[in-house]
Structure formats: structure tokens, C-alpha cells
Design a protein around this motif. Sequence first.
Motif, PDB file in Angstrom:
ATOM      1  N   GLY A 167      -3.084  16.161   1.388  1.00 46.76           N
ATOM      2  CA  GLY A 167      -3.008  16.845   2.769  1.00 46.76           C
ATOM      3  C   GLY A 167      -2.208  16.588   3.061  1.00 46.76           C
ATOM      4  N   MET A 168      -1.279  16.103   2.888  1.00 47.39           N
ATOM      5  CA  MET A 168       0.512  16.717   3.256  1.00 47.39           C
ATOM      6  C   MET A 168       0.658  17.704   3.272  1.00 47.39           C
ATOM      7  SD  MET A 168       0.731  14.165   6.181  1.00 47.39           S
ATOM      8  CE  MET A 168      -0.444  14.481   6.307  1.00 47.39           C
ATOM      9  N   ILE A 169       0.647  18.084   1.788  1.00 48.16           N
ATOM     10  CA  ILE A 169       1.372  19.085   1.513  1.00 48.16           C
ATOM     11  C   ILE A 169       0.599  20.043   1.749  1.00 48.16           C
ATOM     12  CG2 ILE A 169       2.658  17.975  -0.409  1.00 48.16           C
ATOM     13  CD1 ILE A 169       0.758  19.586  -2.056  1.00 48.16           C
ATOM     14  N   THR A 170       0.030  20.072   2.831  1.00 45.37           N
ATOM     15  CA  THR A 170      -1.227  21.284   2.645  1.00 45.37           C
ATOM     16  C   THR A 170      -0.423  21.944   4.672  1.00 45.37           C
ATOM     17  OG1 THR A 170      -2.544  20.171   4.096  1.00 45.37           O
ATOM     18  CG2 THR A 170      -2.981  20.987   2.472  1.00 45.37           C
ATOM     19  N   LEU A 171       0.740  20.993   4.686  1.00 45.60           N
ATOM     20  CA  LEU A 171       1.823  21.433   6.122  1.00 45.60           C
ATOM     21  C   LEU A 171       3.226  22.042   5.230  1.00 45.60           C
ATOM     22  CD1 LEU A 171       0.571  18.196   7.557  1.00 45.60           C
ATOM     23  CD2 LEU A 171      -0.201  20.136   8.464  1.00 45.60           C
ATOM     24  N   GLY A 172       3.149  21.861   3.795  1.00 42.60           N
ATOM     25  CA  GLY A 172       4.740  22.379   3.542  1.00 42.60           C
ATOM     26  C   GLY A 172       4.758  21.284   2.461  1.00 42.60           C
ATOM     27  N   ASN A 173       5.720  21.899   1.602  1.00 46.72           N
ATOM     28  CA  ASN A 173       5.891  20.493   0.722  1.00 46.72           C
ATOM     29  C   ASN A 173       7.051  19.835   1.195  1.00 46.72           C
ATOM     30  OD1 ASN A 173       4.535  20.909  -1.892  1.00 46.72           O
ATOM     31  ND2 ASN A 173       6.039  22.398  -2.498  1.00 46.72           N
ATOM     32  N   GLN A 174       8.089  20.445   2.042  1.00 47.79           N
ATOM     33  CA  GLN A 174       8.999  19.413   2.578  1.00 47.79           C
ATOM     34  C   GLN A 174       8.874  18.642   4.033  1.00 47.79           C
ATOM     35  OE1 GLN A 174      12.413  22.588   2.361  1.00 47.79           O
ATOM     36  NE2 GLN A 174      12.899  21.538   2.600  1.00 47.79           N
ATOM     37  N   ARG A 175       8.212  19.141   4.802  1.00 46.59           N
ATOM     38  CA  ARG A 175       7.583  18.597   5.572  1.00 46.59           C
ATOM     39  C   ARG A 175       6.449  17.836   5.561  1.00 46.59           C
ATOM     40  NH1 ARG A 175       4.302  22.475  11.031  1.00 46.59           N
ATOM     41  NH2 ARG A 175       6.787  22.712  11.386  1.00 46.59           N
ATOM     42  N   GLY A 176       5.269  17.914   4.281  1.00 45.82           N
ATOM     43  CA  GLY A 176       4.461  17.345   4.246  1.00 45.82           C
ATOM     44  C   GLY A 176       5.114  15.808   3.776  1.00 45.82           C
ATOM     45  N   ILE A 177       6.202  15.762   2.617  1.00 51.90           N
ATOM     46  CA  ILE A 177       6.612  14.620   2.026  1.00 51.90           C
ATOM     47  C   ILE A 177       7.415  14.019   3.251  1.00 51.90           C
ATOM     48  CG2 ILE A 177       8.708  13.674   0.869  1.00 51.90           C
ATOM     49  CD1 ILE A 177       6.196  14.985  -0.526  1.00 51.90           C
ATOM     50  N   GLY A 178       8.403  14.635   4.346  1.00 53.32           N
ATOM     51  CA  GLY A 178       8.997  14.072   5.877  1.00 53.32           C
ATOM     52  C   GLY A 178       7.947  13.022   6.306  1.00 53.32           C
ATOM     53  N   PHE A 179       6.760  13.267   6.532  1.00 51.31           N
ATOM     54  CA  PHE A 179       5.901  12.691   7.064  1.00 51.31           C
ATOM     55  C   PHE A 179       5.273  11.731   6.599  1.00 51.31           C
ATOM     56  CE2 PHE A 179       4.473  16.258   9.472  1.00 51.31           C
ATOM     57  CZ  PHE A 179       4.632  16.332  10.970  1.00 51.31           C
ATOM     58  N   ILE A 180       5.130  11.274   5.041  1.00 55.04           N
ATOM     59  CA  ILE A 180       4.707  10.800   4.363  1.00 55.04           C
ATOM     60  C   ILE A 180       6.238   9.802   4.971  1.00 55.04           C
ATOM     61  CG2 ILE A 180       4.515   9.348   2.127  1.00 55.04           C
ATOM     62  CD1 ILE A 180       3.393  12.169   0.880  1.00 55.04           C
ATOM     63  N   GLY A 181       7.335  10.257   4.406  1.00 57.50           N
ATOM     64  CA  GLY A 181       8.613   9.198   4.485  1.00 57.50           C
ATOM     65  C   GLY A 181       8.205   8.490   6.104  1.00 57.50           C
ATOM     66  N   ALA A 182       8.375   8.876   6.581  1.00 54.43           N
ATOM     67  CA  ALA A 182       7.776   8.792   8.611  1.00 54.43           C
ATOM     68  C   ALA A 182       6.470   7.642   8.718  1.00 54.43           C
ATOM     69  CB  ALA A 182       7.911   9.713   9.473  1.00 54.43           C
ATOM     70  N   GLY A 183       5.901   7.942   7.483  1.00 56.62           N
ATOM     71  CA  GLY A 183       4.620   7.136   7.943  1.00 56.62           C
ATOM     72  C   GLY A 183       4.950   5.417   7.605  1.00 56.62           C
ATOM     73  N   VAL A 184       5.912   5.704   5.799  1.00 53.75           N
ATOM     74  CA  VAL A 184       6.318   4.731   5.707  1.00 53.75           C
ATOM     75  C   VAL A 184       7.379   4.124   5.837  1.00 53.75           C
ATOM     76  CG1 VAL A 184       7.823   3.748   3.464  1.00 53.75           C
ATOM     77  CG2 VAL A 184       5.890   5.727   3.276  1.00 53.75           C
ATOM     78  N   LEU A 185       8.282   4.483   7.194  1.00 48.84           N
ATOM     79  CA  LEU A 185       8.923   3.811   7.592  1.00 48.84           C
ATOM     80  C   LEU A 185       8.489   3.254   8.833  1.00 48.84           C
ATOM     81  CD1 LEU A 185      12.077   3.453   8.603  1.00 48.84           C
ATOM     82  CD2 LEU A 185      11.649   5.833  10.161  1.00 48.84           C
ATOM     83  N   VAL A 186       7.619   3.906   9.573  1.00 49.79           N
ATOM     84  CA  VAL A 186       7.197   3.211  10.289  1.00 49.79           C
ATOM     85  C   VAL A 186       6.169   1.468  10.093  1.00 49.79           C
ATOM     86  CG1 VAL A 186       4.921   3.486  12.105  1.00 49.79           C
ATOM     87  CG2 VAL A 186       6.523   4.756  12.151  1.00 49.79           C
ATOM     88  N   LEU A 202       0.705  -1.260  -0.103  1.00 49.04           N
ATOM     89  CA  LEU A 202      -0.311   0.317   0.249  1.00 49.04           C
ATOM     90  C   LEU A 202       0.636   1.692   0.249  1.00 49.04           C
ATOM     91  CD1 LEU A 202      -2.805   0.771  -0.021  1.00 49.04           C
ATOM     92  CD2 LEU A 202      -2.804   1.038   2.385  1.00 49.04           C
ATOM     93  N   PRO A 203       1.938   1.488   0.653  1.00 49.17           N
ATOM     94  CA  PRO A 203       2.921   2.784   0.571  1.00 49.17           C
ATOM     95  C   PRO A 203       3.620   3.210  -0.355  1.00 49.17           C
ATOM     96  CG  PRO A 203       2.850   1.187   2.845  1.00 49.17           C
ATOM     97  CD  PRO A 203       2.313   0.849   1.880  1.00 49.17           C
ATOM     98  N   ALA A 204       3.773   1.718  -1.132  1.00 45.60           N
ATOM     99  CA  ALA A 204       4.284   1.477  -2.718  1.00 45.60           C
ATOM    100  C   ALA A 204       3.838   1.866  -3.563  1.00 45.60           C
ATOM    101  CB  ALA A 204       4.725   0.225  -2.776  1.00 45.60           C
TER     102      ALA A 204
END
Length: 836
Positions: free
Chosen positions: A794-813, A655-657
Motif C-alpha cells: 500500500g505504501m509504495i504506491t506513493l513511490g518507493n522512497q516516499r512509501g518506505i519513509g512513511f513506514i519508517g515514520a510510523g515505526v518511529l511514532v 508488530l512493527p518489527a
Amino acid sequence: MWGRQTNEQMAGTNQQQMKQTFIVASLMLIIGVLAFTGMMNISSFRHQYVTSLMNSQSVVVGETVRKIEFAVKYGKPLENFHGMTPLLEEIRGQLPGIQQVEIYSSAGEALYALENITLPENMKPRAVFPEKPSQAYVYGLEEGVYHQFFPIFNQDGQPIGSLGLAFSENLVDQRVRPYLYQQGRNLLLLVCLATLALIFLSGKKSPVTAAGHIDRKILLWLMVGVIGSAQIIYGFLNYRMFQEAYLTQTRDNTAAVASIIEKDVKTVLDKGVGYHQFYQMDQYLANIANSLPEVEGIRMIQNDRIVHGMTPEEAGSAWKPGEEATGLALPEGAGEVSGMSLQVTISQEYLRNQLRELLLDTLTVLVTSTFFMVELTFFLMVWLSRKKKPTSVGEKTRQMEEIPVGEEIWQAEEALQGKEHLMAEDQTLDALVVRVLAFIVFTAIFMSSSFIPLLMKSISRPVMGLSENVIYGLPISFNFLLGALGIILAGRYIDKIGWRKTFFVGSLVLGAGTLLSGLTTNPLVFVLVRGITGAGYGFTLMAMRGCVLTLASDKFEGYASLNAGIYSGMNCGVVIGAMLADRIAYRGVFMVTVVLIALAGLYVLKFTQKPSDAEIKTPTVEEKLVKSADKKQIEPLKHFFSDKKVFLFLLGILLPAGICMMFLDYFFPLLTQEMNVPVANVGRAFLVNGVCIVYLGPLINRVLGKRLRVETLVVMGALSTIGAMAVFASVGTLMAAFVAAFLLGIADSFALVAQTNYLLGLESAKILGQGLALGYYSNVKKIGQMLGPMVFGGMITLGNQRGIGFIGAGVLVLTLAFMTTLRRSKAEPEESEIPL
């Protein structure tokens, strides 16, 4: 003996005919590939030329806009601006090619205009600027007319309207035409040289055997060697030509700037004001220099001393000429010593950046045209083989088995050898038929991938309280949703109507959805028709899989060819679509897509027509899965989804892929627009990603597949995806986005195979059935792709870098959660690896 001589004569005649056909077809291929390369090169140069032209026009317009803003600052309303028409006339006097100069309100309403020319509806949103526009101007092409818009600000820095220019596309054509003629001469010369080289090399090592068959290896190396060399030379010649053209254009722009300043200076001098009495001259020069990126600095020089520079501190300092400057003698001021000159220095950094962009465009075109060349070579193989190959099964059998009575034994042996050769040839040929078909279809499908979010952004409106970024991704999500439903529906009916009818149904739906996509301007309708397009995509994809089952003797080779054609088409489609979008606008790209879909249908009619095809109804994997599921296989299904390994694999890896794949499809186009860089960069990102999958993938699988366990490769693929998100989250630049595209390509290059092998090796998947397990694998991946735009939006509403960072963190978990299932006892058997 007489019979043997006759057969040898017939074979020689057949070989000679095939050689002649090969030369003619190869000549057409050479012209087609080089013309394709030239078209993309001239399109790239044209885009850069238009940008340069817009920049030079911004100098003239910028001065008028500053005059308007100065008057507004002191209370003159824009809606009732006395003396506006002379200001607009002044612009047209300095820019003779301009058809229309117009002033628009903050709501996009026309306030003043020189000509009674109505602004097209598609251009009206561009005349309205946001509160803090990041661009000095915006432009677009509509119905053969370029429209350029400049914001007008009030004293608080808020946009209160805009100034618009309109000029015919013919103005650009006139400037580009000389280079187009030179490019055509280079093309003609290289076609002649390449044809001579091909004739010479084919004489040394002919791709046509004595029996009149096509040796595909020799043909492929000949075509790649000759056309590839011609492409490299052609690309180099085009780069040098466009480099010189761009330098000329830059010098012309700086000369035009100097001429404008000279005119303004003369106006002031005529009023009796001397050079040393000029007020705020440094600010005036700085404003002009900042409006034109080609210009590094503008200074007034007298006796090697700066009289007026871009800052007050420069006045009186020594003049140090830059690497390249345009000098212009200025008229004498009243009572002042002569010798005053204007020096406009070209920005070497900007020039290097633009030439680097031109080089990147050239390399992009070269790589894309290489994909194009290889696939056209395969089409040439199919076409030549079809000319040689008997048209029916019965005729083929008679030609292979009929041995004339009274001939020598050697004839029987020769016929049997020919039969074996034809059987081996047919296996490869049928796989190539599928590959070329997949290339045409996916080139068409992916031509619009680079700008779907941008198009939705231009026509969107608030929907159910959703954020803007989520709305921009709705067409992609709905496309994947109905695409998945289309795959399921086609899987149920393909056994009943055959793959060819399924393909034609899918092509009609796909073509209709694409045509409507180019015609609608309603956002909700656009989302709906993109869903229709997705359903058509699902049908055509299932049909091509059915084509493999029906045509390909070797199913593994058939599916490998199908995947190769898909990825080649994806890369060519995205790059071509991105470049065409800058040339013929989004609507034109949709129309080209419809034409390619029609060509795919003609290809199926011409190259897959067999008497038995219409009657062959081979059950697809999906149809078999439906039937097997109907046979009370509830317990294996329950066991499959209750298996912790399966559940965490689907949730933590697959699913993350699927979600992260939308970094290219959804996020990258929005990023390029936000950074104000050409849409062609989206095509380059897909190209970087695709080259990793097509070329690095097999190499990585050969090296790592023998040394590492399959679950290790699955985790490595997930870590590469996490790394892609982390790189962009850390830096946030366009280059970081390209690195992320590269890492995503590396992940897919080996992880796709590893993920499939891992799932099929699980015990619960074996109990359920590998085919049904693969079906759920595909569906989960599609769900991820459907959710991707919503997650990214939804994530990039927080900012491009921060939003993509949260997505990466979610994939890591989720990856760590999956890794908890990899601990197993020594007695537990390892998952088997199943080569695909």
C-alpha cells in the motif's frame, strides 16, 4: 594382563576403523562442498554470459526494429507489413544460432514468424510491453529454450508490438562447456590436495580418540581449516578464469559490432556514396553504441582524425584512442583517399561494474558455501557418532555398565569414564541432530523467497480493487496466516501423535503446497497453495521444537542449535534459490525444494529413530499453555493485555518489527526487478542480513548485554529498524537497500533476545506464565509478518522512497509511544533478564 592387552587391541582396531571411516566421509564432504561451490560459480558466470550474449544480439535486432519503426512512422501498419519476412530472415542470417524470429502485436498475438514454433504460455506475457518500458529487452528460459523480446514503438513512443527471438539452451552450453571442463580440472586437483592435507593433519592431531570416540572440536577445526582453504583457492581460480572469459566475450561482442557496421557501410559504398556523403551517420553510430552497454563509443577514423563520430561536433577532431578499442579497416570509397578505419571502444566503466559483479558473486558463493560446509561438517559428526553410538538404550546401558568378572580395577574406572563421556557426548549430539534437520528444512523453505512476489507479479490479475503491489504480497501474507494457524493446530495435536508423526504430516503438506506452487499459473490458486505451504511450515517448525524437547538433554543447547540451523538454512536457501531461478526457472526451484523436503524426511527416519521415540509424547509448551488456559486463568490473561507496558510493547515494538521484516521477503525482490538487476541480489541481501544475526549477534549480545539495560536494547533495535527505513527513503538505490538489510540484521541480532527478556521480565507476564506470554509474543510477530506485504504494497504506491519513509515514520511514532512506558519510580523493581 592378557585381558588388558585384548581390550587395548580391540580399542586400537576400533580407532583404526573410525579413522578410515572418517577419511572416506571427509573425502565425500570435500567433493560435495567444492562441487557445490563450483556449481554456484558456473551458474553465476552462465547468467552473466547469457546477459552478454543477449546484449550482442540486441545490436542486430535493434537495427531491424528501427527499420520497422521508421516504416510504421510513415503509415505502414504493423499488422500488414509487406516485406517483413526478408527483415526477419536477415536477423537469422546474422545470428546463425537463432531458431525462431517472430513479430507480436500489442496484445501478444503472433503476426509473423519464420518457423512454426508455438510460444509457451508462460512466455506470452513477456511479449507484451507496458506503456513506458524501462528495459531495452526482456528474456526468459522455458523448456530448454531462451526467449528474448524487444519492444516496437510507434511515432508517439508507445509500444505497438514486439520482436521475439528463440534459441536453444545448448547454444549457451557450447560456449560455457570449455570453462566447465577447466573448472572440473581445478576441482579434481584441489580435492586431491585437500585430502592429502587432511590425512597429514589428522595424523598429527587425530579427531578420533583412542577409545574410538569423535573429538568434535578437532574435527570441526580440521574440516573448516582444510575445506575452507580449498574453497578460498577454488574461488580465486574460478574468478580469474571467469574474468578472462568475460573479457574475451566482451572483445568478441565489440568485434561483432564492428563487423555489422562494416557490412552496412559496404552496402552503402557499393551504391556509389562516399564516406563524406553519409547522412546522419553520427545518429546511426550512437544508436548502435547505446544498444550495447559494453561499447563506450564508435567512430570512423582517417589519418588520426574523426570523420564520423557519435555526435556532429566530433567530426574533424583528433582521435584519442581509449584504454581498449577494436580496430577494423574499412573498404575504400569511390574517389576517396584510403586509410579509413572503424574504432569500437570498450566501456571501461561498464567492464569494471561487471567485474565487480563477478567478484561479488564469487564472495557470495564463498560465504554461502561456508554456511553449507559448516552444516555438512555437523552432519558428518552426527553420522560418525551414530556409527559409534549404540543403536538402542538397552544396548547403550549394557555397553556402559557391563564390566567382565575378574578384570582389574582399572577396567571399572575406564568403563565409568567412558560412560560419563558418552553421556556428555549424547547431549551435544542430539542438539546437532536438530540443527542439521533445521538446516535442511529451512534451506528448502526459503529457496523460493527471492522470487515469490515476482512470480505473483507475472501471473497476477486485478482482485477486488486491490492495488497491484498489495496483490503481489498476497501469497506471502496468506503463507504467514496459515503458518500461524498451523503452529496452533500442531501445538494441540503434537502431544497426541508425537513430534515425528507431526513432522511427517507437515512435510507432506509442505511438499504438496510446494509442488502445486510450481505447477499452477492461476493467481488465486497460487495464493491458496502458498497458504497450504505455510500450514506445512507451521507443522514442521512445531515438530522440530518437539524434537528438541524429546531428544536434547540440554534444552537451551537444543534450542540454540535449532535457531542456528534455521538461520543457516535461510541464508543458504535464499542464495541458492535465487541463483537457480536464473538457471532452471521458478518451476525448477520448486521441484528442487520438494526433493530437499523428501531428504529431510529420510534424515528423520535415519537419524532420529529410537525404539522409544514413537511412544514418547512430551507435552509441548503450546499444549501446556492450552491446558493452563483452560483452568480458568481468565483474570491473569485480562491483566496481561490490559497492562499498558505489555500493550505498547506488542503494538509499538513487536508488530512493527514483524512488518519491517517484509522489507527483504516482499519489497527487495520487487525492487531488483524494477531496477533490472539479477535476482541473485536478493540472495545477497538475505546473506548480509543473516551474517549479522548469526555471527555479529552473539558478539553484540556479549558486549552490550552486560552494559545496557534490556529496555535500552529494545529501543536500540527499534531505532536500527527506523534507520534502515530512513536510509532507503533518503537514497533509494540498490546499495541503500543493502545497507537497510544490514541494519535490519543488526537490529534482529540483539533485539530478538532483548525483546523476549523484556516481555518475560514484566510482572503481568510472570503472573500469566512465561510460556503463555511467549506464545502471544510469537503470534503478534506472525501477525506483523502477515500484514507486512499489505503495508509495504500500500505504501509504495506513493513511490518507493516516499512509501518506505512513511513506514519508517510510523515505526518511529510507535517507538516513542513505547518509550513513554519506560519511566518508572525508584521503588519499582527493574525487569529481570532471562537468558535464552
